[in-house]
Scaffold this active site. Structure first.
Site, PDB file in Angstrom:
ATOM      1  N   ARG A 210      -7.170   0.487 -14.297  1.00 21.23           N
ATOM      2  CA  ARG A 210      -8.635   0.136 -14.349  1.00 21.23           C
ATOM      3  C   ARG A 210      -8.460  -1.230 -15.456  1.00 21.23           C
ATOM      4  NH1 ARG A 210      -8.954   4.934 -10.799  1.00 21.23           N
ATOM      5  NH2 ARG A 210      -8.293   6.229 -12.841  1.00 21.23           N
ATOM      6  N   PHE A 226     -12.302  -0.053  -1.137  1.00 23.81           N
ATOM      7  CA  PHE A 226     -11.287   1.448  -1.402  1.00 23.81           C
ATOM      8  C   PHE A 226     -12.058   1.976  -2.391  1.00 23.81           C
ATOM      9  CE2 PHE A 226      -8.406  -1.465   1.156  1.00 23.81           C
ATOM     10  CZ  PHE A 226      -8.656  -0.702   2.478  1.00 23.81           C
ATOM     11  N   ASP A 248     -16.432   2.056   0.983  1.00 23.39           N
ATOM     12  CA  ASP A 248     -15.217   3.661   1.108  1.00 23.39           C
ATOM     13  C   ASP A 248     -15.774   4.056   2.224  1.00 23.39           C
ATOM     14  OD1 ASP A 248     -13.199   4.906  -0.992  1.00 23.39           O
ATOM     15  OD2 ASP A 248     -13.891   5.796   0.461  1.00 23.39           O
ATOM     16  N   CYS A 338       0.160   1.739  -2.510  1.00 23.17           N
ATOM     17  CA  CYS A 338       0.851   2.962  -3.017  1.00 23.17           C
ATOM     18  C   CYS A 338       2.020   3.571  -2.639  1.00 23.17           C
ATOM     19  CB  CYS A 338      -0.257   4.193  -3.832  1.00 23.17           C
ATOM     20  SG  CYS A 338      -0.990   5.325  -2.327  1.00 23.17           S
TER      21      CYS A 338
END
Ligand code: SAH
Length: 394
Positions: A210, A226, A248, A338
């Site tokens: 971030r 997302f 989202d 991920c």
């Protein structure tokens, strides 16, 4: 201490310091061993290899706890390792700016199966192995002594525990949990819903990534796909982004994102929130010709096991292709996976295939990955689940 003997030749991975023994490598077990018990692991010639926690239910029958035959007793080791894990974070994270981070990252902190996340005065734990489950009381006592937390909350409600033959568990283990927790990450305020939020409430693993976004944010119009509770968006807006659109499917996450925007005094109109499926939304944007300076793609895990790999690759390729088409020439795509099953090489290939289909050129500006509070063993590199790329789209 009871003993487990491995089949001939099956000690090799342990000699390379890979800390897992799969059930098929075991020749015989000396006595009846309880799940979670600490046992000595020996090769077929009866040479000591390590001490590890045994599980009769898991495919990973043994998880190494100690490479040394003559170390401290198990409970003393747990306290010592938790202490060291925290000291490492306290030394390298500026805790005056950031009071939420991972204290213990399983094997990466030499406590296989134990996750401890700190959210200000609240700790969230996940106990994901039979070994750690057996010493649950020692863990809780240690956390209480070391941190005097207001609350320790257990989020053992994912499927991980089932694979170890353990029941799901969720709730307060120590103290009281009242409401969402106020935390600060790089001086940005966040609200964390520990009880019902995803993972342990917040995606602590994205903190450093971030921050990377802040270098590119000034004057940018950003699409955060997302978005969850808007982590990336807040960083971008604090560092001069013009506007951000969060997308989202979770209404709860978006509601919290709005509250978080308010407590950070983000002027209304700078952020928008859209409850939508990213795949569909990206296609609509393509049709309407909408463009952004930066697109962020941080999807959930598409590949949970090897069988899902092909489908997962297609998913990653599709959203990356669609996202690239929405980036203004010279803008950036922050893209992540991920999925542990998608390694770095494969992720780079997926980016290349996506660019081909999007008919855009890309170049890699930077690789992104796990932050320093999520260390992993080089010998267990498959636990490096999070990978990301900053791509410039030309
Ligand atoms: N980037 C976030 C974390 C993202 S986690 C952060 O920094 O905090 C992945 C998010 O994707 C979750 O919030 C989940 O609700 C959302 N999600 C899952 N499938 C989706 C879909 N098809 N479309 C939109 N959002 C989705």
């Amino acid at each position: 201490m009871k003993r487990v003997f491995l089949k001939k030749g099956r000690e090799k991975s342990l000699l390379l310091r890979h800390p897992w023994v799969f059930s098929g490598a075991i020749e015989n077990i000396q006595d009846s061993i309880d799940d979670g018990e600490l046992v000595g692991i020996f090769d077929s010639k009866k040479n000591f290899l390590a001490k590890g926690h045994y599980s009769s239910k898991s495919q990973i029958a043994l998880r190494v706890f100690d490479w040394d035959a003559d170390s401290l007793p198990e409970d003393a080791m747990i306290v010592e390792r938790l202490k060291r894990a925290f000291q490492f974070r306290a030394k390298y994270i500026d805790t005056s700016l950031t009071n939420c981070f991972r204290i213990c990252n399983s094997e990466g902190d030499f406590l296989p199966g134990l996750i401890v996340d700190k959210y200000s005065d609240t700790l969230v734990i996940q106990i994901n192995s039979a070994g750690m489950d057996r010493v649950r009381n020692i863990i809780l006592e240690s956390l209480n002594t070391l941190f005097s937390p207001k609350c320790v909350y257990e989020r053992g409600d994912s499927d991980t525990r089932l694979k170890e033959g353990l029941k799901k568990i969720k709730g307060v283990s120590l103290g009281n949990y009242l409401d969402r927790v106020n935390v600060s990450e790089n001086s940005i305020k966040f609200l964390v819903d520990i009880e019902n939020g995803q993972k342990t409430g917040f995606f602590l693993d994205q903190r450093e990534n971030r921050f990377e976004l802040t270098h590119f944010s000034k004057g940018a119009s950003i699409l955060n796909c997302f978005s969850y509770t808007g982590g990336f968006s807040l960083y971008a807006l604090k560092y001069g982004a013009d506007d951000v659109l969060n997308v989202d499917t979770s209404p709860n996450a978006l509601d919290l994102a709005k509250e978080i925007s308010d407590i950070n005094d983000i002027p209304s109109g700078k952020q928008n929130f859209l409850e939508a499926d990213v795949f569909e939304f990206l296609r609509e944007c393509k049709k309407s010709g909408k463009q952004f300076d930066i697109v962020i793609l941080d999807p959930p895990k598409f590949v949970k096991n090897q069988l899902e790999l092909k489908k997962g690759i297609r998913g990653y390729k599709d959203i990356n292709m669609l996202a690239m088409q929405l980036v203004r020439k010279g803008g950036f795509l922050f893209t992540f996976s991920c999925s542990g099953h998608v390694d770095k090489e494969l992720f780079c290939k997926i980016a290349t295939w996506s660019a081909m289909d999007a008919k855009r050129d890309i170049r890699v500006i930077k690789w992104l990955g796990l932050p320093l509070d999520h260390p992993f063993l080089a010998s267990l590199y498959e636990s490096e689940y999070l990978k990301g790329l900053i791509l410039q789209v030309l």
